[in-house]
Motif scaffolding. Structure first.
Motif, PDB file in Angstrom:
ATOM      1  N   SER A 123       0.881  -1.365   0.193  1.00  0.00           N
ATOM      2  CA  SER A 123       0.017   0.012   0.068  1.00  0.00           C
ATOM      3  C   SER A 123       0.815   1.248  -0.047  1.00  0.00           C
ATOM      4  CB  SER A 123      -0.928  -0.072   1.260  1.00  0.00           C
ATOM      5  OG  SER A 123      -1.927   1.053   1.111  1.00  0.00           O
ATOM      6  N   THR A 124       0.453   2.404   0.524  1.00  0.00           N
ATOM      7  CA  THR A 124       1.137   3.479   0.680  1.00  0.00           C
ATOM      8  C   THR A 124       0.833   4.569   1.747  1.00  0.00           C
ATOM      9  OG1 THR A 124       1.502   5.514  -0.631  1.00  0.00           O
ATOM     10  CG2 THR A 124      -0.817   4.722  -1.291  1.00  0.00           C
ATOM     11  N   SER A 125       1.837   5.231   2.097  1.00  0.00           N
ATOM     12  CA  SER A 125       1.640   6.100   3.104  1.00  0.00           C
ATOM     13  C   SER A 125       0.782   7.442   2.676  1.00  0.00           C
ATOM     14  CB  SER A 125       2.716   6.722   3.758  1.00  0.00           C
ATOM     15  OG  SER A 125       3.578   7.439   2.884  1.00  0.00           O
ATOM     16  N   SER A 126       0.714   7.581   1.343  1.00  0.00           N
ATOM     17  CA  SER A 126      -0.305   8.599   0.905  1.00  0.00           C
ATOM     18  C   SER A 126      -1.750   8.453   1.057  1.00  0.00           C
ATOM     19  CB  SER A 126      -0.118   8.751  -0.411  1.00  0.00           C
ATOM     20  OG  SER A 126      -0.646   7.531  -1.342  1.00  0.00           O
ATOM     21  N   VAL A 127      -1.975   7.198   1.716  1.00  0.00           N
ATOM     22  CA  VAL A 127      -3.527   6.839   2.046  1.00  0.00           C
ATOM     23  C   VAL A 127      -4.128   7.764   3.150  1.00  0.00           C
ATOM     24  CG1 VAL A 127      -3.722   4.579   1.362  1.00  0.00           C
ATOM     25  CG2 VAL A 127      -3.250   5.208   3.922  1.00  0.00           C
ATOM     26  N   TYR A 128      -3.055   8.492   3.962  1.00  0.00           N
ATOM     27  CA  TYR A 128      -3.077   9.219   5.031  1.00  0.00           C
ATOM     28  C   TYR A 128      -3.742  10.742   4.629  1.00  0.00           C
ATOM     29  CZ  TYR A 128      -0.894   5.607   8.027  1.00  0.00           C
ATOM     30  OH  TYR A 128      -0.692   4.548   8.483  1.00  0.00           O
ATOM     31  N   GLY A 129      -3.434  11.053   3.417  1.00  0.00           N
ATOM     32  CA  GLY A 129      -3.687  12.418   2.803  1.00  0.00           C
ATOM     33  C   GLY A 129      -3.061  13.625   3.608  1.00  0.00           C
ATOM     34  N   VAL A 130      -3.780  14.751   3.906  1.00  0.00           N
ATOM     35  CA  VAL A 130      -2.952  16.073   4.465  1.00  0.00           C
ATOM     36  C   VAL A 130      -3.304  15.831   5.983  1.00  0.00           C
ATOM     37  CG1 VAL A 130      -2.806  18.295   4.563  1.00  0.00           C
ATOM     38  CG2 VAL A 130      -2.969  17.513   2.284  1.00  0.00           C
ATOM     39  N   LYS A 131      -2.518  15.883   6.822  1.00  0.00           N
ATOM     40  CA  LYS A 131      -2.546  15.661   8.265  1.00  0.00           C
ATOM     41  C   LYS A 131      -1.935  16.767   9.245  1.00  0.00           C
ATOM     42  CE  LYS A 131      -5.157  11.917   8.265  1.00  0.00           C
ATOM     43  NZ  LYS A 131      -6.453  11.965   8.803  1.00  0.00           N
ATOM     44  N   GLU A 138      -0.251   4.035  12.252  1.00  0.00           N
ATOM     45  CA  GLU A 138      -1.311   3.198  11.597  1.00  0.00           C
ATOM     46  C   GLU A 138      -2.672   3.255  12.236  1.00  0.00           C
ATOM     47  OE1 GLU A 138       2.879   1.339  11.488  1.00  0.00           O
ATOM     48  OE2 GLU A 138       1.615   2.383  13.066  1.00  0.00           O
ATOM     49  N   LYS A 139      -2.801   3.871  13.384  1.00  0.00           N
ATOM     50  CA  LYS A 139      -4.101   4.011  13.977  1.00  0.00           C
ATOM     51  C   LYS A 139      -4.894   5.138  13.511  1.00  0.00           C
ATOM     52  CE  LYS A 139      -3.344   1.246  18.278  1.00  0.00           C
ATOM     53  NZ  LYS A 139      -3.123   1.204  19.555  1.00  0.00           N
ATOM     54  N   THR A 140      -3.994   6.181  12.842  1.00  0.00           N
ATOM     55  CA  THR A 140      -4.648   7.360  12.224  1.00  0.00           C
ATOM     56  C   THR A 140      -5.488   6.943  11.124  1.00  0.00           C
ATOM     57  OG1 THR A 140      -2.559   8.659  12.906  1.00  0.00           O
ATOM     58  CG2 THR A 140      -4.071   9.691  11.235  1.00  0.00           C
ATOM     59  N   VAL A 141      -6.729   7.784  11.191  1.00  0.00           N
ATOM     60  CA  VAL A 141      -7.862   7.733  10.309  1.00  0.00           C
ATOM     61  C   VAL A 141      -7.268   8.104   8.819  1.00  0.00           C
ATOM     62  CG1 VAL A 141     -10.021   8.032   9.589  1.00  0.00           C
ATOM     63  CG2 VAL A 141      -9.437   7.737  12.115  1.00  0.00           C
ATOM     64  N   PRO A 142      -7.342   7.182   7.934  1.00  0.00           N
ATOM     65  CA  PRO A 142      -6.812   7.695   6.416  1.00  0.00           C
ATOM     66  C   PRO A 142      -7.807   8.529   5.836  1.00  0.00           C
ATOM     67  CG  PRO A 142      -6.642   5.262   6.823  1.00  0.00           C
ATOM     68  CD  PRO A 142      -7.620   5.706   7.862  1.00  0.00           C
ATOM     69  N   GLU A 143      -7.375   9.475   5.011  1.00  0.00           N
ATOM     70  CA  GLU A 143      -8.318  10.370   4.262  1.00  0.00           C
ATOM     71  C   GLU A 143      -7.501  10.634   2.920  1.00  0.00           C
ATOM     72  OE1 GLU A 143     -10.278  13.522   7.295  1.00  0.00           O
ATOM     73  OE2 GLU A 143      -8.183  13.406   7.489  1.00  0.00           O
ATOM     74  N   PRO A 144      -7.491   9.597   2.165  1.00  0.00           N
ATOM     75  CA  PRO A 144      -6.985   9.682   0.991  1.00  0.00           C
ATOM     76  C   PRO A 144      -7.561  10.744  -0.306  1.00  0.00           C
ATOM     77  CG  PRO A 144      -8.402   7.635   1.000  1.00  0.00           C
ATOM     78  CD  PRO A 144      -8.160   8.408   2.375  1.00  0.00           C
ATOM     79  N   LYS A 150      -7.112   6.293  -2.743  1.00  0.00           N
ATOM     80  CA  LYS A 150      -8.467   5.703  -2.409  1.00  0.00           C
ATOM     81  C   LYS A 150      -8.617   4.141  -2.565  1.00  0.00           C
ATOM     82  CE  LYS A 150     -12.286   5.995  -4.712  1.00  0.00           C
ATOM     83  NZ  LYS A 150     -13.634   6.778  -5.425  1.00  0.00           N
ATOM     84  N   TYR A 151      -8.147   3.924  -3.696  1.00  0.00           N
ATOM     85  CA  TYR A 151      -8.258   2.496  -4.167  1.00  0.00           C
ATOM     86  C   TYR A 151      -7.279   1.617  -3.459  1.00  0.00           C
ATOM     87  CZ  TYR A 151     -12.159   3.253  -7.086  1.00  0.00           C
ATOM     88  OH  TYR A 151     -13.426   3.718  -7.645  1.00  0.00           O
ATOM     89  N   LYS A 152      -5.856   2.109  -3.302  1.00  0.00           N
ATOM     90  CA  LYS A 152      -4.998   1.518  -2.476  1.00  0.00           C
ATOM     91  C   LYS A 152      -5.842   1.028  -1.062  1.00  0.00           C
ATOM     92  CE  LYS A 152      -1.046   0.911  -4.402  1.00  0.00           C
ATOM     93  NZ  LYS A 152      -0.222  -0.348  -4.301  1.00  0.00           N
ATOM     94  N   LEU A 153      -6.488   1.904  -0.415  1.00  0.00           N
ATOM     95  CA  LEU A 153      -7.202   1.961   0.843  1.00  0.00           C
ATOM     96  C   LEU A 153      -8.226   0.753   0.830  1.00  0.00           C
ATOM     97  CD1 LEU A 153      -7.240   2.663   3.981  1.00  0.00           C
ATOM     98  CD2 LEU A 153      -8.953   4.420   3.164  1.00  0.00           C
ATOM     99  N   GLU A 154      -8.913   0.815  -0.336  1.00  0.00           N
ATOM    100  CA  GLU A 154     -10.199  -0.111  -0.468  1.00  0.00           C
ATOM    101  C   GLU A 154      -9.606  -1.652  -0.478  1.00  0.00           C
ATOM    102  OE1 GLU A 154     -13.303   0.388  -0.089  1.00  0.00           O
ATOM    103  OE2 GLU A 154     -12.827   2.502   0.417  1.00  0.00           O
ATOM    104  N   THR A 275      -0.571  19.095  -2.361  1.00  0.00           N
ATOM    105  CA  THR A 275      -0.799  19.734  -1.015  1.00  0.00           C
ATOM    106  C   THR A 275      -0.203  18.486   0.123  1.00  0.00           C
ATOM    107  OG1 THR A 275      -3.090  19.379  -0.786  1.00  0.00           O
ATOM    108  CG2 THR A 275      -2.330  21.369  -1.559  1.00  0.00           C
ATOM    109  N   ARG A 276      -0.237  17.411  -0.336  1.00  0.00           N
ATOM    110  CA  ARG A 276       0.075  16.230   0.397  1.00  0.00           C
ATOM    111  C   ARG A 276       1.190  16.408   1.605  1.00  0.00           C
ATOM    112  NH1 ARG A 276       1.806  11.508  -2.471  1.00  0.00           N
ATOM    113  NH2 ARG A 276       2.539  12.916  -4.024  1.00  0.00           N
ATOM    114  N   SER A 277       1.158  16.545   2.675  1.00  0.00           N
ATOM    115  CA  SER A 277       2.125  16.717   3.920  1.00  0.00           C
ATOM    116  C   SER A 277       1.887  15.987   5.119  1.00  0.00           C
ATOM    117  CB  SER A 277       2.057  18.467   3.950  1.00  0.00           C
ATOM    118  OG  SER A 277       3.268  18.665   5.053  1.00  0.00           O
ATOM    119  N   TYR A 278       2.882  15.225   5.362  1.00  0.00           N
ATOM    120  CA  TYR A 278       2.288  14.220   6.536  1.00  0.00           C
ATOM    121  C   TYR A 278       3.906  13.809   6.937  1.00  0.00           C
ATOM    122  CZ  TYR A 278       2.427  11.333   2.538  1.00  0.00           C
ATOM    123  OH  TYR A 278       2.549  10.675   1.398  1.00  0.00           O
ATOM    124  N   HIS A 279       3.874  13.331   8.275  1.00  0.00           N
ATOM    125  CA  HIS A 279       4.671  12.763   8.989  1.00  0.00           C
ATOM    126  C   HIS A 279       4.611  11.601   9.559  1.00  0.00           C
ATOM    127  CE1 HIS A 279       7.967  12.262  12.318  1.00  0.00           C
ATOM    128  NE2 HIS A 279       8.565  13.240  11.875  1.00  0.00           N
TER     129      HIS A 279
END
Length: 334
Positions: A123-131, A138-144, A150-154, A275-279
């Protein structure tokens, strides 16, 4: 013999960027490896033809019959295949969905019918979106933000939501991969900044302040190998972030300049809608599997510099073989 009960491994999408580094490493560790791939980017394993433990199948993952045959006598599947990155996906959304999502059910069906014991999904860490959070676990709610994510998450949901003959399942959410590999990509942050610096002496910085997690491709290979050998109780139905250095795009540009050592290298700032930005936080894989990254962004840049100086890269900025969207536009896959 490999240090795993899963000796026979099917790597779907094994001739891609990560697969081209992973497969040779698995072969050296005496796994029997079957690569299932369309080989759109060429014969990346031409130097491995004498390997008796390598089988290559040129085929589409939408072909259920060929998938079923390829999955026979397989202990574990590593599923890497997809239309990778957002621009390539958006070039033909229907085609991309058919490969990234619809075909996923074909793979699971083949795995189930052939009693595959372990399934490892890329999968990919980009499923998290902008946080806004400092650390994304891994417990953070994904927002692709895109269909690709989105389909990675699905697919993750499908994989974890089913009971498939007791098959062990695990998911790797990788940071942005960097470094040289036989099937090279220059549409990833560290890699594209490096090739720009080498060829044009100008580093184009798209945006600059976005925070991006990075992982050297050599550590990604190590992670997949650990997932093959880890005990069931540690990885089954688990998701793992796999990242290392979290840096802004601008910080990465300065690292590139420092590694190359070119005083003549300049920066060009370019506006971007990305705008994807996450740690991402990768403490879980360290705690559960004792996995600690060994390789750095600096090392990844140096590996590209070495390959460039040795003549292994041919027109890195324009050659479609290094850029997913350029090749997709050229071949018009259906």
């Amino acid at each position: 013999m490999p240090g795993s009960k899963f000796k026979n491994v099917l790597v779907i999408g094994g001739a891609g960027y990560v697969g081209s580094a992973l497969v040779p490493s698995l072969l050296k560790k005496d796994y029997n490896v079957t690569v299932y791939d369309l080989y759109l980017y060429g014969d990346v394993f031409s130097n491995l033809k004498n390997k008796k433990n390598l089988t290559e199948i040129k085929a589409d993952i939408r072909d259920k019959k060929k998938l079923f045959e390829a999955s026979k006598n397989v202990d574990a599947i590593i599923h890497l295949a997809c239309i990778s990155n957002d621009p390539s996906y958006e070039l033909n959304p229907a085609l991309s969905k058919s490969i990234n999502y619809d075909a996923f059910f074909n793979i699971l069906e083949a795995a189930e019918k052939n009693d595959v014991k372990r399934f490892i999904y890329a999968s990919t860490s980009s499923v998290y979106g902008v946080k806004k959070e400092k650390d994304i676990t891994e417990k953070t709610v994904p927002e692709p933000l895109t269909d690709y994510s989105k389909y990675k998450l699905e697919c993750e949901k499908v994989l974890l939501g089913r009971e498939i003959n007791g098959m062990e399942r695990t998911i790797l959410r990788s940071a942005t991969v960097c470094g040289y590999a036989p099937r090279m990509r220059f549409d990833l942050t560290v890699n594209i900044l490096t090739i720009n610096a080498l060829i044009n002496k100008v580093i184009k910085i798209f945006g600059g302040k976005q925070l991006r997690p990075n992982i050297n491709i050599q550590d990604v290979v190590r992670a997949y190998e650990i997932f093959l050998s880890a005990p069931r109780n540690k990885i089954n139905r688990e998701i793992f972030n796999v990242g290392y250095q979290n840096k802004t795009v601008e910080e990465i540009a300065y690292i590139v300049k420092n590694v190359i050592g070119g005083e003549s290298i300049t920066f060009e700032y370019v506006p971007t809608e990305d705008t994807r930005s996450y740690h991402i936080n990768s403490d879980k894989i360290k705690k559960v599997l004792e996995f600690t990254p060994k390789y750095t962004i600096e090392g990844a840049i140096q590996s590209i510099v070495n390959a460039y100086n040795e003549g292994h890269i041919n027109d890195g900025l324009n050659n479609p073989i290094y850029h997913n969207i350029k090749l997709m536009q050229k071949i018009n896959l259906k």
